[in-house]
Design a protein around this motif. Structure first.
Motif, PDB file in Angstrom:
ATOM      1  N   SER A   1       0.831  -1.215   0.000  1.00  0.00           N
ATOM      2  CA  SER A   1       0.000   0.000   0.000  1.00  0.00           C
ATOM      3  C   SER A   1       0.857   1.253   0.000  1.00  0.00           C
ATOM      4  O   SER A   1       0.597   2.194  -0.753  1.00  0.00           O
ATOM      5  N   GLU A   2       1.881   1.252   0.835  1.00  0.00           N
ATOM      6  CA  GLU A   2       2.746   2.433   0.913  1.00  0.00           C
ATOM      7  C   GLU A   2       3.536   2.633  -0.379  1.00  0.00           C
ATOM      8  O   GLU A   2       3.606   3.741  -0.913  1.00  0.00           O
TER       9      GLU A   2
ATOM     10  N   PHE B   1      -1.687   2.291  -3.011  1.00  0.00           N
ATOM     11  CA  PHE B   1      -2.998   1.638  -2.996  1.00  0.00           C
ATOM     12  C   PHE B   1      -3.533   1.709  -1.572  1.00  0.00           C
ATOM     13  O   PHE B   1      -2.814   1.389  -0.632  1.00  0.00           O
ATOM     14  N   PRO B   2      -4.788   2.129  -1.368  1.00  0.00           N
ATOM     15  CA  PRO B   2      -5.283   2.282   0.004  1.00  0.00           C
ATOM     16  C   PRO B   2      -5.293   0.967   0.780  1.00  0.00           C
ATOM     17  O   PRO B   2      -5.700  -0.063   0.252  1.00  0.00           O
ATOM     18  N   VAL B   3      -4.852   1.011   2.029  1.00  0.00           N
ATOM     19  CA  VAL B   3      -4.858  -0.184   2.884  1.00  0.00           C
ATOM     20  C   VAL B   3      -6.266  -0.759   2.983  1.00  0.00           C
ATOM     21  O   VAL B   3      -6.461  -1.970   3.003  1.00  0.00           O
ATOM     22  N   ALA B   4      -7.266   0.122   3.003  1.00  0.00           N
ATOM     23  CA  ALA B   4      -8.657  -0.326   3.105  1.00  0.00           C
ATOM     24  C   ALA B   4      -9.065  -1.181   1.908  1.00  0.00           C
ATOM     25  O   ALA B   4     -10.031  -1.935   1.980  1.00  0.00           O
ATOM     26  N   GLY B   5      -8.326  -1.089   0.789  1.00  0.00           N
ATOM     27  CA  GLY B   5      -8.624  -1.899  -0.383  1.00  0.00           C
ATOM     28  C   GLY B   5      -7.862  -3.209  -0.417  1.00  0.00           C
ATOM     29  O   GLY B   5      -8.042  -4.007  -1.331  1.00  0.00           O
ATOM     30  N   GLY B   6      -7.025  -3.433   0.580  1.00  0.00           N
ATOM     31  CA  GLY B   6      -6.297  -4.692   0.649  1.00  0.00           C
ATOM     32  C   GLY B   6      -7.159  -5.753   1.313  1.00  0.00           C
ATOM     33  O   GLY B   6      -7.876  -5.477   2.260  1.00  0.00           O
ATOM     34  N   ALA B   7      -7.108  -6.957   0.791  1.00  0.00           N
ATOM     35  CA  ALA B   7      -7.840  -8.061   1.404  1.00  0.00           C
ATOM     36  C   ALA B   7      -6.844  -9.170   1.718  1.00  0.00           C
ATOM     37  O   ALA B   7      -6.083  -9.589   0.851  1.00  0.00           O
ATOM     38  N   ASN B   8      -6.838  -9.610   2.962  1.00  0.00           N
ATOM     39  CA  ASN B   8      -5.936 -10.674   3.390  1.00  0.00           C
ATOM     40  C   ASN B   8      -6.648 -12.021   3.334  1.00  0.00           C
ATOM     41  O   ASN B   8      -7.780 -12.149   3.794  1.00  0.00           O
TER      42      ASN B   8
END
Length: 194
Positions: free
Chosen positions: A51-52, A56-63
């Motif tokens: 993200s950094e 890309f926004p962290v909120a858009g990351g899916a684990n």
């Protein structure tokens, strides 16, 4: 800042894990056409670093988190997909879904061997066919999420709602909780892996 060279996922099958590529080509065309892929620096595969570095926004990351539930001598594996801004509710929700007495994150070596994917790149696409895949309902609300591609050197991009169209996916309300609630509640694990 490095750039993302996003492309239709079928053009990137040579740079993603074999089980992921095999599962992708079996998807219906209307699902497949909504998935993109991009090569990334493998050193930046972890959600926060990605993200950094790529903006890309962290909120858009899916684990995608591999868990192992145990009841007696029986061990059941499952994958849980939650937004990176939330925490998986392992000790309540996942335990109940698996009907297990004890649930834990699968050990790294075990998760890698069973999935055929690299740690840090495990994705809900291409998992063993006998595993349930649980997706937190909040993931489906995201206009776009980034998930692993089975390898640390690539990512997949898709609307969150597309995850509901994947094989064996069950959408679960409350699979994840907000981090503040997780920190105040000892029934929720805060470690995010996969």
């Amino acid at each position: 800042m490095p750039t993302l060279n996003r492309m239709p996922v079928l053009l990137a099958t040579g740079s993603i894990a074999i089980p992921v590529a095999e599962a992708l080509v079996a998807l219906p065309f209307e699902v497949l056409q909504r998935i993109e892929a991009a090569p990334i620096d493998p050193e930046l595969a972890d959600t926060a670093a990605f993200s950094e570095a790529y903006g890309f926004p962290v909120a858009g990351g899916a684990n995608c988190i591999v868990v192992a539930g145990k009841r007696g001598d029986t061990v059941t594996y499952a994958a849980c997909v939650v937004l990176a801004s939330t925490k998986l509710d392992v000790n309540r929700t996942v335990k109940g879904l698996l009907g297990a007495r004890k649930v834990s994150f699968a050990p790294m070596a075990d998760a890698v061997e069973r999935t055929g994917m690299e740690y840090g790149g495990i994705t809900p696409i291409g998992l063993p066919t006998d595993w349930p895949v649980y997706v937190d309902s909040r993931v489906l609300e995201a206009p776009e999420v980034v998930i692993g591609a089975g390898v640390r050197g690539a990512k997949l991009f898709l609307p969150g709602a597309v995850l509901a169209a994947l094989p064996r996916v069950e959408v679960i309300e409350g699979l994840a909780v907000d981090p503040a609630a997780a920190d105040a509640d000892t029934g929720t694990d805060s470690e995010q892996v996969g």
